[in-house]
Every structure is written in C-alpha cells, then in structure tokens.
Design an enzyme around this catalytic site. Structure first.
Site, mmCIF file in Angstrom:
data_model
loop_
_atom_site.group_PDB
_atom_site.id
_atom_site.type_symbol
_atom_site.label_atom_id
_atom_site.label_comp_id
_atom_site.label_asym_id
_atom_site.label_seq_id
_atom_site.Cartn_x
_atom_site.Cartn_y
_atom_site.Cartn_z
ATOM 1 N N GLU A 241 11.405 6.269 3.511
ATOM 2 C CA GLU A 241 11.717 6.237 4.939
ATOM 3 C C GLU A 241 12.705 5.141 5.316
ATOM 4 O OE1 GLU A 241 10.814 8.739 6.262
ATOM 5 O OE2 GLU A 241 8.717 9.268 5.987
ATOM 6 N N HIS B 95 3.582 2.921 -0.758
ATOM 7 C CA HIS B 95 3.425 4.359 -0.998
ATOM 8 C C HIS B 95 2.113 4.592 -1.734
ATOM 9 C CE1 HIS B 95 4.323 8.464 -2.275
ATOM 10 N NE2 HIS B 95 5.193 8.468 -1.286
HETATM 11 N N1 COA Z 1 3.259 -3.388 5.070
HETATM 12 C C1 COA Z 1 2.291 -4.297 4.902
HETATM 13 N N2 COA Z 1 1.180 -4.084 4.171
HETATM 14 C C2 COA Z 1 1.052 -2.884 3.574
HETATM 15 C C3 COA Z 1 2.028 -1.891 3.692
HETATM 16 C C4 COA Z 1 3.162 -2.171 4.468
HETATM 17 N N3 COA Z 1 4.124 -1.282 4.637
HETATM 18 N N4 COA Z 1 1.623 -0.810 3.000
HETATM 19 C C5 COA Z 1 0.435 -1.096 2.471
HETATM 20 N N5 COA Z 1 0.093 -2.369 2.818
HETATM 21 C C6 COA Z 1 -1.110 -3.067 2.423
HETATM 22 C C7 COA Z 1 -2.281 -2.723 3.324
HETATM 23 O O1 COA Z 1 -2.337 -3.558 4.437
HETATM 24 C C8 COA Z 1 -3.427 -2.921 2.378
HETATM 25 O O2 COA Z 1 -3.642 -4.291 2.245
HETATM 26 P P1 COA Z 1 -5.108 -4.914 2.356
HETATM 27 O O3 COA Z 1 -5.985 -4.098 1.430
HETATM 28 O O4 COA Z 1 -4.888 -6.319 1.923
HETATM 29 O O5 COA Z 1 -5.499 -4.737 3.781
HETATM 30 C C9 COA Z 1 -2.876 -2.456 1.054
HETATM 31 O O6 COA Z 1 -1.478 -2.639 1.124
HETATM 32 C C10 COA Z 1 -3.196 -1.024 0.709
HETATM 33 O O7 COA Z 1 -2.952 -0.223 1.845
HETATM 34 P P2 COA Z 1 -3.473 1.266 1.943
HETATM 35 O O8 COA Z 1 -3.295 1.721 3.352
HETATM 36 O O9 COA Z 1 -4.809 1.416 1.306
HETATM 37 O O10 COA Z 1 -2.479 1.992 0.987
HETATM 38 P P3 COA Z 1 -2.106 3.494 1.033
HETATM 39 O O11 COA Z 1 -1.864 3.929 -0.334
HETATM 40 O O12 COA Z 1 -3.090 4.294 1.813
HETATM 41 O O13 COA Z 1 -0.769 3.395 1.902
HETATM 42 C C11 COA Z 1 1.095 3.987 3.132
HETATM 43 C C12 COA Z 1 0.352 4.127 1.794
HETATM 44 C C13 COA Z 1 2.449 4.667 3.019
HETATM 45 C C14 COA Z 1 0.277 4.658 4.226
HETATM 46 C C15 COA Z 1 1.284 2.481 3.468
HETATM 47 O O14 COA Z 1 1.986 1.837 2.435
HETATM 48 C C16 COA Z 1 1.956 2.258 4.815
HETATM 49 O O15 COA Z 1 1.288 2.280 5.848
HETATM 50 N N6 COA Z 1 3.307 2.034 4.830
HETATM 51 C C17 COA Z 1 4.012 1.836 6.076
HETATM 52 C C18 COA Z 1 4.314 3.176 6.729
HETATM 53 C C19 COA Z 1 5.356 3.966 5.975
HETATM 54 O O16 COA Z 1 6.376 3.440 5.544
HETATM 55 N N7 COA Z 1 5.102 5.274 5.867
HETATM 56 C C20 COA Z 1 5.973 6.185 5.156
HETATM 57 C C21 COA Z 1 5.360 6.616 3.871
HETATM 58 S S1 COA Z 1 6.465 7.502 2.846
#
Ligand code: COA
Length: 386
Positions: free
Chosen positions: A323, A270
């Site tokens: 989720e 998140h």
């Molecule tokens: N599975 C695996 N790795 C994850 C992850 C997940 N669910 N969520 C984040 N990461 C990792 C990314 O790969 C990244 O790693 P890296 O820098 O080594 O490549 C790191 O964590 C940071 O990711 P980032 O996209 O910058 O974080 P964010 O704050 O933008 O992400 C979300 C937030 C929700 C977009 C992200 O956690 C995600 O994509 N989750 C899965 C989708 C999901 O459940 N969405 C519902 C949200 S309520």
C-alpha cells in the site's frame, strides 16, 4: 435415550478446546492454482510466473486471461478477449439511476459496491462463469468513473473502444486521453494487485461462492472486506500520513509521536510477508520515476518508519507493504485519495472472480467451527420471572 457428548458435559469435565489461532493465521483454507505467496522469501507468482516478469511486460487484460483460463493469451486470443471485454462496456439505465441517486458524499467504495449489486440484480442468473466474470470486470471502472463524475456535477462519459482497460478508466474519469506514462503506471499497478493468495477479501468471496450463491454476491461481499484499513483501505491513509508529515525534516518526530500514541503506520506490516513485499519493490521503482519530487519525502518516511519499527518491535519483522508506494503511484497518475481503494478493487476483481470459479469447480461448503468461550449451564428463567 440419553447420550453423553462433550457438549452435554459440565464445562470443567469437557476435553480441552481444539487449538484456534486468532485471525486464522497459518491455517490453510483452500487449495489454489492461481497465485503463490511466499512470505519468508518475499515472492509472488501468478500461475507460475513471477510478478517481476509480468509487471512491465503484460497488459492487465493478459493477466485476466491468465487467471481465468490458466495460460497467457497469444495475440489472437488476446484480441478476441479484448473485444469481448469492450462489448461489455455499458451501464444499464437502472444502475446509472442508482448512481445518480447516491449523495455526492458517498464513499466511492460504497458507490462501487452498490452499483455492482444493482447490476447483478438485473444481469446475473445461474452458475458462476467466465462470461459473467468478464461482464462484471468490464464494468467496475465504468461504475466508479460514472460515480466520480456525477459527484462532481459532471455527466458520465462513453468508453473509447480503442483504449485498453487502464487507459479507458483514466479517460472515463477525466475526459482526457491519458498520457502514456500514466497508463503504463496504472496498468502495472493493476497487474501487481490482481491476486494474492487467501487474503481477507478473496477468502470472503470463496466463502460466499461455497454456499452456491452467485458470482456478484461473492464480489459484493469481497468489496466489503477490501474496504477496511487493515486490508485495502490503507493507501489513502498513507497519502494522509505523507500530507500530515509534509516535509522530510518533520518526518522522524511525526512517526515517533504516532508510534508513541500506539498508532499503526499505514503501509507497513503484513500478515504473510516477513520481509519486503515483492510488490512494494516494483511499486517503489515506478513511484521513483512517476513522481520524483513526491518520492523524496516518501522514501525518507519509509526509511525512518522501517528503522523505528525495527527498533521498537524487532521481533515483529515489519516491512513496507504494497500500500505504501501504491499511494504515491496512484496519486501520480492523477487519482484522488478516495479512489485508491476502489481502484484496488478494479484490479482484484479478476482474482476474486478466478477464486470463485476455482471454488465452484470443486466445491465444498466452507464452514469452520468456533471455539465457544461464553457461559454454560445457565438456569433458564421465563420472561415474566426475569
Ligand atoms: N505500525 C505499527 N505497528 C504495527 C504495524 C504497523 N503498520 N503492523 C503491525 N504492527 C504491530 C502491532 O501493533 C503488533 O504489535 P504488538 O503485538 O506489540 O501490539 C504486531 O505488530 C503484530 O500486529 P498484528 O495486528 O497481530 O499483525 P497482523 O499480521 O494481524 O497485521 C496488518 C497485518 C497489515 C493488519 C498490520 O501490519 C497493519 O495494521 N498494518 C497497517 C495497515 C496496512 O498497511 N494495511 C495494508 C495491508 S497490505
């Protein structure tokens, strides 16, 4: 007269860029009295009430009232408010025709966005108001259920005035008065997802409202933002993941392989919560009761996913988000996977509308800047010389 500004200087002589953070992370984009999200403590409150108190003890209609009027209704206020909502439970023939004309293969989220937009073209004039918020909120479940039945070759149903918002939605989908436990589960889900600070779809709605556009334009834009898998589009993908894993024995290998391919595990991580999402805590307990059998696999997958994420990305602090157990709970009340995200919209529309009203109440156009990183000082060539 010629003036020298940083824009007219050659790039090498310009002042350094203002710091910009990808994804506006950590930037405060608005003030709000609606919900407070505490990412480190893992707390969420609506207008001062913790969701842990609201989730099992309030109707979704009470949360609407709280977010729009700023206080929980008393019995008399709630009765009047519910009557106003029920009075709006109708779909104009033009909008029904739009829903009939959509191919059955249309994604329900697209059908909802289209119906809301068509209804707004007919019905919405003037400055955003609570009356408009109520009229559109009342119709979200109607549009979605009508489309769901039409795509399955069934006729849409009339709402039942004795049923509350959650129960009426389930009735409109199936034609059966829903079981109490399904209504309780769905109502709790709607309460938990109603508002959540400056998330992407709420920010979208506020940006549109800040231009003095209308409420439906803001809500349609917000539906578009919610649809993506990094926001509201994740829960059906959680279900796909659980289906693909299939058994507890298969879970570790499946999760390791997915991470090795660089995939994200849906339902984890998140932007704001660096601990467990407080909504996940509530949803886990509801899923445990609602679907004891499905819960066994989900819980094992969660435990393994958390262990692997902590092992492979310890510095990222990735935990279960809203989720993951939403998927288990929504499946347990009988919803098919592609209705999960639009059902999220049935809840979040009340937060979007509250933010639109808050934005217009003390509006200033939201207009950030971009840090230009492209070429500069290029020599222009007319078309016939290129
Ligand atoms: N599975 C695996 N790795 C994850 C992850 C997940 N669910 N969520 C984040 N990461 C990792 C990314 O790969 C990244 O790693 P890296 O820098 O080594 O490549 C790191 O964590 C940071 O990711 P980032 O996209 O910058 O974080 P964010 O704050 O933008 O992400 C979300 C937030 C929700 C977009 C992200 O956690 C995600 O994509 N989750 C899965 C989708 C999901 O459940 N969405 C519902 C949200 S309520």
């Amino acid at each position: 007269m010629s003036t020298t500004t940083s824009e007219t200087l050659p790039q090498s002589q310009r002042p350094p860029h203002k710091e910009s953070k990808g994804g506006l992370e950590g930037i405060v984009a608005a003030t709000t009295a609606l919900s407070k999200v505490e990412g480190t403590a893992g707390q969420l409150t609506y207008c001062g009430y913790t969701i842990h108190d609201l989730v099992r003890k309030t109707l979704f209609e009470e949360i609407m009232h709280l977010l729009w009027f700023g206080h929980l209704p008393n019995q008399k206020e709630l009765s009047g408010f519910k009557a106003d909502l029920i009075a709006e439970r109708s779909i104009p023939p033009m909008v029904m025709q739009v829903l009939r004309d959509l191919p059955a293969s249309t994604e329900p989220m697209d059908a909802l966005r289209t119906a809301v937009s068509a209804w707004g073209a007919l019905s919405i004039k003037g400055h955003p108001s609570i009356t408009q918020a109520l009229a559109v909120t009342a119709r979200f479940p109607l549009f979605l259920a009508a489309f769901h039945r039409l795509r399955r070759g069934q006729e849409p149903l009339e709402s039942r005035p004795e049923l509350d918002h959650a129960a009426n939605y389930l009735y409109l989908l199936t034609g059966q008065v829903p079981k109490d436990e399904h209504v309780i589960g769905l109502n709790a889900y709607l309460v938990l997802l109603a508002d959540h600070g400056m998330n992407a779809s709420t920010f979208t709605a506020r940006v549109v409202a800040s231009t003095e556009s209308d409420i439906v334009s803001a809500l349609v834009a917000a539906i578009g933002a919610l649809k993506g898998p990094l926001h509201g589009g994740a829960p059906s993908k959680v279900l796909d993941m659980l289906d693909a894993i299939g058994t507890v024995d298969n879970a570790e290998r499946w999760l390791r392989d997915a991470l090795a391919r660089g995939e994200r595990l849906m339902g984890f991580g998140h932007r704001v919560y660096k601990t467990e999402d407080p909504r996940a805590e509530e949803l886990r307990e509801m899923a445990r009761v609602a679907d004891p059998q499905g819960f066994v696999l989900a819980r094992r997958v969660e435990e393994l996913a958390l262990a692997l994420l902590h092992e492979q990305k310890p510095e990222r602090r990735l935990y279960t988000n809203v989720e993951f157990y939403s998927a288990v709970l929504l499946a347990s009340v009988g919803l098919v996977g592609d209705l999960f995200t639009p059902t999220f919209a049935i809840s979040r529309v009340i937060g979007w509308a509250a933010h639109v009203l808050e934005q217009v109440d003390h509006n200033r156009l939201i207009r950030p800047e971009a840090d230009y990183t492209g070429p500069t000082d290029l020599h222009f060539m007319p078309l016939d010389e290129r």
